[in-house]
Motif scaffolding. Sequence first.
Motif, PDB file in Angstrom:
ATOM      1  N   SER A 186       0.828  -1.197   0.000  1.00  0.00           N
ATOM      2  CA  SER A 186       0.000   0.000   0.000  1.00  0.00           C
ATOM      3  C   SER A 186       0.866   1.253   0.000  1.00  0.00           C
ATOM      4  O   SER A 186       0.629   2.189  -0.765  1.00  0.00           O
ATOM      5  CB  SER A 186      -0.918  -0.022   1.220  1.00  0.00           C
ATOM      6  OG  SER A 186      -1.628   1.181   1.331  1.00  0.00           O
ATOM      7  N   ALA A 236      -7.594  -1.158  -9.467  1.00  0.00           N
ATOM      8  CA  ALA A 236      -8.230  -1.381  -8.169  1.00  0.00           C
ATOM      9  C   ALA A 236      -7.524  -0.603  -7.061  1.00  0.00           C
ATOM     10  O   ALA A 236      -8.162  -0.209  -6.077  1.00  0.00           O
ATOM     11  CB  ALA A 236      -8.240  -2.868  -7.840  1.00  0.00           C
ATOM     12  N   ARG A 258      -9.136   2.611  -6.215  1.00  0.00           N
ATOM     13  CA  ARG A 258     -10.395   2.540  -5.464  1.00  0.00           C
ATOM     14  C   ARG A 258     -10.190   1.992  -4.059  1.00  0.00           C
ATOM     15  O   ARG A 258     -10.896   2.377  -3.132  1.00  0.00           O
ATOM     16  CB  ARG A 258     -11.386   1.628  -6.196  1.00  0.00           C
ATOM     17  CG  ARG A 258     -11.893   2.158  -7.494  1.00  0.00           C
ATOM     18  CD  ARG A 258     -12.975   1.253  -8.073  1.00  0.00           C
ATOM     19  NE  ARG A 258     -12.581  -0.146  -8.176  1.00  0.00           N
ATOM     20  CZ  ARG A 258     -11.955  -0.698  -9.213  1.00  0.00           C
ATOM     21  NH1 ARG A 258     -11.655   0.054 -10.251  1.00  0.00           N
ATOM     22  NH2 ARG A 258     -11.643  -1.979  -9.226  1.00  0.00           N
ATOM     23  N   GLN A 259      -9.239   1.061  -3.893  1.00  0.00           N
ATOM     24  CA  GLN A 259      -9.137   0.313  -2.652  1.00  0.00           C
ATOM     25  C   GLN A 259      -8.074   0.826  -1.683  1.00  0.00           C
ATOM     26  O   GLN A 259      -8.168   0.569  -0.489  1.00  0.00           O
ATOM     27  CB  GLN A 259      -8.877  -1.165  -2.968  1.00  0.00           C
ATOM     28  CG  GLN A 259     -10.022  -1.801  -3.709  1.00  0.00           C
ATOM     29  CD  GLN A 259      -9.706  -3.207  -4.180  1.00  0.00           C
ATOM     30  OE1 GLN A 259      -8.609  -3.708  -3.992  1.00  0.00           O
ATOM     31  NE2 GLN A 259     -10.676  -3.846  -4.811  1.00  0.00           N
ATOM     32  N   ASN A 260      -7.068   1.512  -2.172  1.00  0.00           N
ATOM     33  CA  ASN A 260      -6.036   2.048  -1.290  1.00  0.00           C
ATOM     34  C   ASN A 260      -6.518   3.411  -0.772  1.00  0.00           C
ATOM     35  O   ASN A 260      -6.630   4.374  -1.533  1.00  0.00           O
ATOM     36  CB  ASN A 260      -4.718   2.206  -2.054  1.00  0.00           C
ATOM     37  CG  ASN A 260      -3.571   2.652  -1.174  1.00  0.00           C
ATOM     38  OD1 ASN A 260      -3.751   3.435  -0.257  1.00  0.00           O
ATOM     39  ND2 ASN A 260      -2.391   2.152  -1.461  1.00  0.00           N
ATOM     40  N   PRO A 261      -6.824   3.512   0.525  1.00  0.00           N
ATOM     41  CA  PRO A 261      -7.414   4.757   1.048  1.00  0.00           C
ATOM     42  C   PRO A 261      -6.532   5.987   0.839  1.00  0.00           C
ATOM     43  O   PRO A 261      -7.045   7.066   0.525  1.00  0.00           O
ATOM     44  CB  PRO A 261      -7.602   4.474   2.538  1.00  0.00           C
ATOM     45  CG  PRO A 261      -7.414   3.018   2.727  1.00  0.00           C
ATOM     46  CD  PRO A 261      -6.674   2.496   1.550  1.00  0.00           C
ATOM     47  N   LYS A 274      -6.587   6.876  -2.925  1.00  0.00           N
ATOM     48  CA  LYS A 274      -7.916   7.357  -3.284  1.00  0.00           C
ATOM     49  C   LYS A 274      -8.126   8.788  -2.782  1.00  0.00           C
ATOM     50  O   LYS A 274      -8.574   9.664  -3.528  1.00  0.00           O
ATOM     51  CB  LYS A 274      -8.975   6.434  -2.687  1.00  0.00           C
ATOM     52  CG  LYS A 274     -10.387   6.809  -3.043  1.00  0.00           C
ATOM     53  CD  LYS A 274     -11.373   5.803  -2.467  1.00  0.00           C
ATOM     54  CE  LYS A 274     -12.799   6.133  -2.824  1.00  0.00           C
ATOM     55  NZ  LYS A 274     -13.741   5.139  -2.286  1.00  0.00           N
TER      56      LYS A 274
END
Length: 154
Positions: free
Chosen positions: A15, A59, A62-65, A68
């Motif tokens: 991440s 993805a 969208r999925q890694n805060p 995003k």
Amino acid sequence: MDKNISKKKSGRQLSEDNYDKFVLWKATQSDDSLREMVNFKDGVINRGMIANGCEFGRAVLRQNPKVKKELLEWEDNLRVQGILPSKVVKKQPDNNEATILDQDSRLKSNTVLNCHALEVRIQELEAENDELRSKLSRLDGLNSSLLDIGWAPL
């Protein structure tokens, strides 16, 4: 076998790596390159192009805060600067009722997007026009110099 386990990164490390890749990629983008990546249908930067540039999957956006949040804040900032058009908000259809497409709002959003694209094109043409005018003035000066020394241009 222990060597392979120690070389794999944890989800948290991946991440952070993806966030670092995004920040590095973001820093290398110019206003013109961002304008070329705009998805005018939604008024956002094309997510596929971002993912390709950062060398990770869509993805992650969208999925890694962290990625995003950074992306959304960056796009808001670019809208304030006038680089991105206003964001097109999609209506969520009701589960119980069929929604009817509102032609007027679609035409209005298309008009806004087309207007932005035309404004960008006008700026490009004005810059090209200024460049051509400066070249013409230099050539006029050269032409008058040639006439002064007796050479007649064709």
